[in-house]
Design an enzyme around this catalytic site. Structure first.
Site, PDB file in Angstrom:
ATOM      1  N   HIS A  57     -83.120 -22.121 -15.000  1.00 39.63           N
ATOM      2  CA  HIS A  57     -82.346 -21.153 -15.773  1.00 39.63           C
ATOM      3  C   HIS A  57     -81.127 -21.848 -16.364  1.00 39.63           C
ATOM      4  O   HIS A  57     -80.769 -22.962 -15.951  1.00 39.63           O
ATOM      5  CB  HIS A  57     -81.914 -19.984 -14.880  1.00 39.63           C
ATOM      6  CG  HIS A  57     -83.026 -19.037 -14.563  1.00 39.63           C
ATOM      7  ND1 HIS A  57     -82.815 -17.826 -13.958  1.00 39.63           N
ATOM      8  CD2 HIS A  57     -84.368 -19.120 -14.780  1.00 39.63           C
ATOM      9  CE1 HIS A  57     -83.968 -17.198 -13.820  1.00 39.63           C
ATOM     10  NE2 HIS A  57     -84.923 -17.966 -14.299  1.00 39.63           N
ATOM     11  N   GLU A  59     -77.811 -21.246 -16.208  1.00 34.25           N
ATOM     12  CA  GLU A  59     -76.710 -21.511 -15.284  1.00 34.25           C
ATOM     13  C   GLU A  59     -77.077 -22.663 -14.347  1.00 34.25           C
ATOM     14  O   GLU A  59     -76.262 -23.557 -14.084  1.00 34.25           O
ATOM     15  CB  GLU A  59     -76.389 -20.257 -14.453  1.00 34.25           C
ATOM     16  CG  GLU A  59     -76.054 -19.037 -15.288  1.00 34.25           C
ATOM     17  CD  GLU A  59     -77.249 -18.147 -15.636  1.00 34.25           C
ATOM     18  OE1 GLU A  59     -77.038 -16.952 -15.844  1.00 34.25           O
ATOM     19  OE2 GLU A  59     -78.388 -18.662 -15.708  1.00 34.25           O
ATOM     20  N   CYS A  94     -79.267 -13.954 -12.956  1.00 38.07           N
ATOM     21  CA  CYS A  94     -80.323 -13.312 -12.168  1.00 38.07           C
ATOM     22  C   CYS A  94     -79.915 -13.215 -10.707  1.00 38.07           C
ATOM     23  O   CYS A  94     -79.211 -14.069 -10.189  1.00 38.07           O
ATOM     24  CB  CYS A  94     -81.628 -14.081 -12.310  1.00 38.07           C
ATOM     25  SG  CYS A  94     -81.615 -15.714 -11.531  1.00 38.07           S
ATOM     26  N   CYS A 104     -79.576 -17.410  -9.683  1.00 37.99           N
ATOM     27  CA  CYS A 104     -78.312 -17.900 -10.242  1.00 37.99           C
ATOM     28  C   CYS A 104     -77.106 -17.243  -9.586  1.00 37.99           C
ATOM     29  O   CYS A 104     -76.081 -17.894  -9.382  1.00 37.99           O
ATOM     30  CB  CYS A 104     -78.299 -17.715 -11.750  1.00 37.99           C
ATOM     31  SG  CYS A 104     -79.564 -18.741 -12.551  1.00 37.99           S
TER      32      CYS A 104
END
Length: 167
Positions: A57, A59, A94, A104
């Site tokens: 992801h 991040e 998330c 995350c």
């Protein structure tokens, strides 16, 4: 230290440009993220969905790159990063990953409220994959502010959902 609405929008626009680099897929959102030191108005790391190896992801990509830069594991980032950093992410972090990867929100919580003091988000996470996102509450309960940067929602969602099939 810049904290004006214009500055937040400018950082969010940079994160959106990163999101555009993510390949469109039906199984995830195209997200861009920045880690910023607001004291010196400097971007420390950038990331976007699927930028790094694996199902990463945005991040997570930021944190992977910061860890590599400082030659530490992601878990040890709190020992080398400045305090009071902020994270800009086009879509709310998330709280659950269907892939089994660490969400995350947990990555941010692991850094701690002293390292990441505020998370600026462009849109709340749509409920398509994992239902209602409770990550905002988890972050706020841990003392991390979550702030919605308004005005770019339509464009962020268009980029985020590119590659998704119509319901």
């Amino acid at each position: 230290m810049a904290s004006s609405k214009e500055q937040h929008v400018a950082y969010m626009q940079q994160a959106l440009e990163l999101a555009r680099k993510s390949p469109p897929k039906p199984t995830n959102y195209r997200v861009g993220a920045l880690v910023v030191d607001p004291e010196i108005n400097t971007i420390l790391a950038t990331g976007y969905t699927l930028e790094c190896e694996g199902n990463t992801h945005a991040e997570q990509s930021c944190f992977i790159k910061l860890a590599a830069e400082h030659k530490v594991s992601e878990e040890l980032l709190p020992t080398v990063l400045s305090k009071g950093l902020v994270l800009y992410t086009t879509v709310e972090p998330c709280y659950k990953r269907l892939s089994g990867n660490l969400p995350c929100v947990e990555r941010i919580l692991r850094l701690g409220k002293d390292v990441i003091k505020t998370v600026y988000v462009g849109v709340k996470e749509p409920e398509k994959f994992v239902g209602a996102n409770t990550g905002r509450k988890q972050l706020q309960d841990a003392g991390i502010d979550v702030v919605l940067v308004t005005g770019m929602e339509k464009e962020i969602l268009e980029v985020a959902t590119a590659g998704h099939h119509a319901d």
